[in-house]
Scaffold this active site. Sequence first.
Site, PDB file in Angstrom:
ATOM      1  N   ASP A 210       0.864  -1.194   0.000  1.00  0.00           N
ATOM      2  CA  ASP A 210       0.000   0.000   0.000  1.00  0.00           C
ATOM      3  C   ASP A 210       0.898   1.242   0.000  1.00  0.00           C
ATOM      4  OD1 ASP A 210       0.250  -1.243   2.955  1.00  0.00           O
ATOM      5  OD2 ASP A 210       0.495   0.922   3.023  1.00  0.00           O
ATOM      6  N   ASP A 212       0.606   3.611   2.256  1.00  0.00           N
ATOM      7  CA  ASP A 212       0.363   4.194   3.576  1.00  0.00           C
ATOM      8  C   ASP A 212      -0.754   5.243   3.427  1.00  0.00           C
ATOM      9  OD1 ASP A 212       0.972   4.037   6.335  1.00  0.00           O
ATOM     10  OD2 ASP A 212       2.008   5.946   6.199  1.00  0.00           O
TER      11      ASP A 212
HETATM   12  N1  LIG Z   1       1.190   1.322   5.741  1.00  0.00           N
HETATM   13  C1  LIG Z   1       1.713   0.485   6.629  1.00  0.00           C
HETATM   14  N2  LIG Z   1       2.135   0.929   7.835  1.00  0.00           N
HETATM   15  C2  LIG Z   1       2.690   0.073   8.715  1.00  0.00           C
HETATM   16  N3  LIG Z   1       2.821  -1.225   8.511  1.00  0.00           N
HETATM   17  C3  LIG Z   1       2.393  -1.715   7.340  1.00  0.00           C
HETATM   18  N4  LIG Z   1       2.391  -2.960   6.861  1.00  0.00           N
HETATM   19  C4  LIG Z   1       1.857  -2.937   5.632  1.00  0.00           C
HETATM   20  N5  LIG Z   1       1.494  -1.673   5.305  1.00  0.00           N
HETATM   21  C5  LIG Z   1       1.822  -0.895   6.354  1.00  0.00           C
END
Ligand SMILES: Nc1ncnc2[nH]cnc12
Length: 291
Positions: A210, A212
């Site tokens: 992703d 974030d």
């Molecule tokens: N955006 C994110 N923040 C923290 N840990 C994660 N693991 C997978 N995506 C994450």
Amino acid sequence: MAKNWCIGIIGGSGLYDIEGIEDEQWLALETPWGDPSDEILFGRIDDVQVRFLPRHGRGHPISPSGLNSRANIDALKRAGCTDILAISAVGSLREEIEPGRFAIAEQFIDNTRGRASSFFTSGCVAHVSMADPVCPRLSEMAAKAVTAAKGKVATGATYLAMEGPQFSTRAESHMYRAWGADIIGMTAMPEAKLAREAELPYALIGMATDYDCWHEEEEAVDVAAVLKQMKANGALARKAVLNFIKALPKTRKASPIDTCLDESIITAPNERDPALLAKLDAVAGRVLKSK
Ligand SMILES: Nc1ncnc2[nH]cnc12
Ligand SMILES: CSC[C@H]1O[C@H](OP(=O)(O)O)[C@H](O)[C@@H]1O
């Protein structure tokens, strides 16, 4: 002759098993630091010994803040590991590390709080160097293994370890980007520090799941998005692990990390706490016995 590597694989979110392992046996290991996340899968791939530990336990019962990383690393050392390859789901903090791409960590920023992050507490103090926190040899082999699995890879990533379990606020996400972090997760610290203290060369393959929440054109991260991406690329991650093991050179040459405690323990022998020394039998037995 069997290869002299014994590779510990730590599987992150969505990676609770590995493929291609023979003579497999899940074994419960006790450690002086408490219970590891789960039993450890002992086995081999061709002539390489492999130990697999699902970081959060099978079925993911353990939160990132609840991980007993000391027990996990001690158990892998006790299980005979010479090196550790960790796999993690990570958020991307860079446009060019798009979800689905793998990122090999080169540096870490530890922004976790209150985790037990050293084996060497009062009674036997050691200060290991974390200037170069990963093993370059393992990282290079990991990048090649991802490419051979036809995965897209970014190297040299800086991993920001946050406390969690909540995901970041947008302000935090922008701040981590300004700090120079490229990927974000909740688990590699203190895991990488403890691996170094246990003289275990460590590398981490992050799988970007992703963006974030800093990215204006993308939805903020949620668990469903992470799992969807993991499902899409899980087979690739497993293939990369298999490639990594199969491509190991016949002979494991010594690494400076194998003996990094030689110059790190500062507590005078007559000031060392025998109870703590007993707990350090697996992690530091090599150096403590020779002194
Ligand atoms: N955006 C994110 N923040 C923290 N840990 C994660 N693991 C997978 N995506 C994450
Ligand atoms: C399920 S999303 C957040 C979760 O995923 C990552 O775990 P891991 O590093 O074990 O793959 C992240 O660090 C969080 O723990």
